[in-house]
Enzyme design. Structure first.
Site, PDB file in Angstrom:
ATOM      1  N   THR A 234       0.861  -1.185   0.000  1.00  0.00           N
ATOM      2  CA  THR A 234       0.000   0.000   0.000  1.00  0.00           C
ATOM      3  C   THR A 234       0.890   1.224   0.000  1.00  0.00           C
ATOM      4  OG1 THR A 234      -0.031   0.074   2.388  1.00  0.00           O
ATOM      5  CG2 THR A 234      -1.835  -1.080   1.350  1.00  0.00           C
TER       6      THR A 234
ATOM      7  N   GLU B 122      -6.048  -3.556   1.085  1.00  0.00           N
ATOM      8  CA  GLU B 122      -6.260  -4.538   2.150  1.00  0.00           C
ATOM      9  C   GLU B 122      -7.521  -5.371   1.937  1.00  0.00           C
ATOM     10  OE1 GLU B 122      -5.306  -1.439   2.488  1.00  0.00           O
ATOM     11  OE2 GLU B 122      -3.915  -1.159   4.161  1.00  0.00           O
TER      12      GLU B 122
ATOM     13  N   LYS C 111     -12.175  19.622  10.773  1.00  0.00           N
ATOM     14  CA  LYS C 111     -12.842  19.753  12.065  1.00  0.00           C
ATOM     15  C   LYS C 111     -13.046  21.234  12.357  1.00  0.00           C
ATOM     16  CE  LYS C 111     -11.448  15.298  13.633  1.00  0.00           C
ATOM     17  NZ  LYS C 111     -10.149  14.667  13.433  1.00  0.00           N
TER      18      LYS C 111
ATOM     19  N   TRP D 268     -17.760  18.116  12.063  1.00  0.00           N
ATOM     20  CA  TRP D 268     -16.956  17.615  10.958  1.00  0.00           C
ATOM     21  C   TRP D 268     -17.520  18.094   9.623  1.00  0.00           C
ATOM     22  CZ3 TRP D 268     -15.344  11.808  11.889  1.00  0.00           C
ATOM     23  CH2 TRP D 268     -14.580  11.752  13.058  1.00  0.00           C
TER      24      TRP D 268
HETATM   25  P1  AMP Z   1      -5.778   1.929  -1.938  1.00  0.00           P
HETATM   26  O1  AMP Z   1      -5.440   0.892  -0.953  1.00  0.00           O
HETATM   27  O2  AMP Z   1      -4.589   2.637  -2.482  1.00  0.00           O
HETATM   28  O3  AMP Z   1      -6.663   1.399  -3.017  1.00  0.00           O
HETATM   29  O4  AMP Z   1      -6.610   3.072  -1.177  1.00  0.00           O
HETATM   30  C1  AMP Z   1      -7.783   2.796  -0.465  1.00  0.00           C
HETATM   31  C2  AMP Z   1      -8.467   4.066  -0.059  1.00  0.00           C
HETATM   32  O5  AMP Z   1      -8.926   4.780  -1.201  1.00  0.00           O
HETATM   33  C3  AMP Z   1      -9.727   3.852   0.744  1.00  0.00           C
HETATM   34  O6  AMP Z   1      -9.449   3.590   2.097  1.00  0.00           O
HETATM   35  C4  AMP Z   1     -10.454   5.165   0.534  1.00  0.00           C
HETATM   36  O7  AMP Z   1      -9.972   6.183   1.383  1.00  0.00           O
HETATM   37  C5  AMP Z   1     -10.095   5.517  -0.877  1.00  0.00           C
HETATM   38  N1  AMP Z   1     -11.189   5.124  -1.783  1.00  0.00           N
HETATM   39  C6  AMP Z   1     -11.275   4.039  -2.568  1.00  0.00           C
HETATM   40  N2  AMP Z   1     -12.404   4.047  -3.287  1.00  0.00           N
HETATM   41  C7  AMP Z   1     -13.091   5.164  -2.945  1.00  0.00           C
HETATM   42  C8  AMP Z   1     -14.343   5.750  -3.323  1.00  0.00           C
HETATM   43  N3  AMP Z   1     -15.133   5.201  -4.237  1.00  0.00           N
HETATM   44  N4  AMP Z   1     -14.694   6.897  -2.722  1.00  0.00           N
HETATM   45  C9  AMP Z   1     -13.911   7.496  -1.797  1.00  0.00           C
HETATM   46  N5  AMP Z   1     -12.719   7.007  -1.419  1.00  0.00           N
HETATM   47  C10 AMP Z   1     -12.303   5.859  -1.981  1.00  0.00           C
END
Ligand code: AMP
Length: 541
Positions: free
Chosen positions: A185, A330, A438, A443
């Site tokens: 990640t 994850e 905040k 929020w």
């Molecule tokens: P990654 O592991 O790089 O795919 O990142 C995951 C993170 O991307 C998630 O925990 C979210 O914060 C963000 N994320 C993924 N899909 C969305 C979505 N459709 N809308 C908002 N945030 C998203």
């Protein structure tokens, strides 16, 4: 009493064997890095995958050992996915958009034995190879004819490597819980952490992704994953497509709107998937050139929030259904997909759009709840927002090599996202917990404000960050990239929020920028923006 059914392990090799046996003449089409289009079938692919499996055995790659890739979406990358995992080694996809120091860290942390790379990444690898002494060989994913001169002493040629190896290989019957692939990640702070997928988690995730209310994949589809194979296994599409026998189209390194649109049209693509920033480029290209989609029916958009304006444009201007999806590395990555229920048939266009702005319902296999900071479960009323927690058979329970300790809380994985869940099970991300603004103890959702801003016709992209404020702790600052040639000033932008969001949510100021910074996976780089505007003097401050 035990059931009396066969206990065959769920393995990745079974996916490609199935595709080759029952969809043998279905095509896999790739835009080659060397130029031109490559075209073959699942049956051909299986032959070459088994040649590669034999070659890996000859190189001495052992079960559980990691084999890295630095590569675009293409047929050789597809072959590596299946040959490496199928022969019990671990396919480690590396995101080439990370900083070189991060890539070096990841290769060394994963202890990659071999790394396969596309031609594009040779200059990068020549620099970092001396810092990766554990790598026995770097395999350039090309043929002899395209091998460039290089200073790397242990550089191998992919086609030479598999040439001469037989296309028969007995796939081992593995423990389904053994590791199959690894993806780090790209955390914005600290070192990247590895998520180690298993055969079982990958196959279950592939099944779930195909469901009608998920990506709705079938042997009648032509799928072009724009999402890179180095970003959570292209959201599992190389597996789901083999499982269903869908035709696959790989765009290679050409991710611009024109190249993607051309492949959509020439290959009859019915479904695609990618992050909002990619679609932004494509939609601008379509608009500028007055283009249409003749075969595209739906597209999956996730990775960051898909603004309703983008959903509207796809659906109303181009007749393409948007499947808004949420997930994370994850989660392999799919957690939720937004598709309608029967009860939504009567909704009008605006109500449908409002619902589609949510990130969707959990796919069966993903359990989901929201909790407050004391761990108390919050109601599913679409109003209460809290920390989003998940669990399920394709969700990470620990990072590779124990990095970061035990991430679970009472058996649930904390996503780091803040969300609401409504009575129909639709989840909506209000923010990454670090990005929430905040203000006066309340929020403000930066995602809501960004979605509203990009609804303005002159706005190409927007980001909202919290800026320190003497009275309210933090107030929202809006950063805007205008569409090419568009005019838009501060007052008009701020007026646009009136009646669209609560009055006290309206940003205190607007800054116009030429572009916004993104992470290696296409998300807004909020940490950089917060840092940049930390001392910004708000007019209200
Ligand atoms: P990654 O592991 O790089 O795919 O990142 C995951 C993170 O991307 C998630 O925990 C979210 O914060 C963000 N994320 C993924 N899909 C969305 C979505 N459709 N809308 C908002 N945030 C998203």
């Amino acid at each position: 009493m035990q059931g009396l059914m066969m206990n065959l392990p769920l393995t990745i090799s079974a996916l490609i064997r199935h595709a080759a046996n029952f969809h043998g003449d279905t095509e896999i089409v790739s835009r080659r890095i060397e130029g031109g289009i490559h075209r073959y079938t699942y049956a051909d692919a299986h032959g070459r995958i088994r040649q590669l499996a034999n070659a890996l055995a000859a190189l001495g790659v052992k079960p559980g050992e990691r084999v890295g890739t630095l590569a675009w979406n293409g047929y050789r990358h597809f072959e590596i996915y299946y040959a490496v995992s199928g022969s019990a080694a671990v396919c480690h996809t590396i995101n080439p958009r990370l900083f070189p120091e991060q890539i070096t860290y990841i290769i060394n942390h994963a202890e990659d034995r071999f790394v396969f790379l596309d031609l594009t990444f040779l200059p990068l690898v020549e620099k970092l190879a001396p810092l990766c002494p554990g790598v026995s060989g770097w395999v350039l994913m090309t043929d002899r004819e395209h091998m460039p001169a290089s200073t790397l002493p242990n550089l191998l040629c992919y086609e030479d490597l598999i040439h001469g190896h037989g296309d028969e290989f007995e796939w081992p019957e593995l423990d389904e819980n053994s590791a199959s692939s690894l993806c780090y990640t790209s955390g914005t702070t600290g070192n990247p952490k590895g998520v180690l997928f298993s055969h079982r988690s990958t196959v279950l995730h592939a099944f779930a992704a195909c469901l009608p209310d998920a990506l709705n994949l079938s042997a009648r589809d032509v799928i072009l994953p724009v999402v890179p194979m180095f970003h959570v296994n292209a959201w599992g599409l190389p597996y789901s497509c083999a499982l269903t026998g869908a035709k696959l189209v790989f765009p290679g390194a050409a991710m611009d709107g024109a190249s993607i649109h051309e492949l959509f049209e020439t290959e009859g693509v019915t479904c695609s998937a990618g992050v909002p920033t990619v679609w932004l480029g494509l939609l601008q290209h379509m608009e500028r050139n007055g283009l249409r989609f003749s075969t595209l029916r739906r597209t999956v958009i996730g990775g960051s929030a898909c603004p309703p304006a983008m959903i509207r444009s796809f659906e109303q201007d181009y007749g393409v259904q948007v499947l808004h999806a949420w997930g994370m590395t994850e989660l392999s990555p799919l957690g939720t997909v937004n598709s309608f229920k029967a009860k939504h048939a009567a909704l009008d266009a605006e109500q449908r759009l409002a619902l589609q702005g949510k990130q969707g319902r959990p796919i069966h296999g993903v359990e989901m709840k929201i909790i407050d900071d004391d761990g108390k479960a919050l109601p599913h009323d679409g109003q209460a927002y809290g920390n989003l927690m998940v669990r399920g058979p394709w969700i990470c329970r620990q990072y590779f090599r124990g990095e970061g300790g035990d991430p679970l809380i009472d058996g649930w994985f904390p996503t780091g996202d803040v969300a609401t869940i409504d009575g129909d099970g639709y989840m909506q991300i209000t923010d990454r917990s670090k990005d929430v603004i905040k203000s006066g103890g309340e929020w403000i959702s930066s995602i809501d404000l960004e979605n509203t801003a990009v609804g303005h016709p002159a706005v190409a992209e927007a980001a909202v960050v919290g800026v320190p404020h003497p009275k309210w702790d933090e107030r929202p600052l809006l950063l805007v990239v205008r569409k090419p040639g568009a005019t838009l000033e501060r007052e008009e932008m701020l007026r646009y929020f009136e009646g669209r969001v609560a009055k006290w949510w309206i940003p205190d100021d607007v800054v116009f920028l030429d572009q916004l910074p993104h992470t290696a996976t296409g998300k807004l780089l909020k940490t950089r923006l917060r840092e940049q505007f930390r001392n910004y003097g708000l007019p209200t401050g």
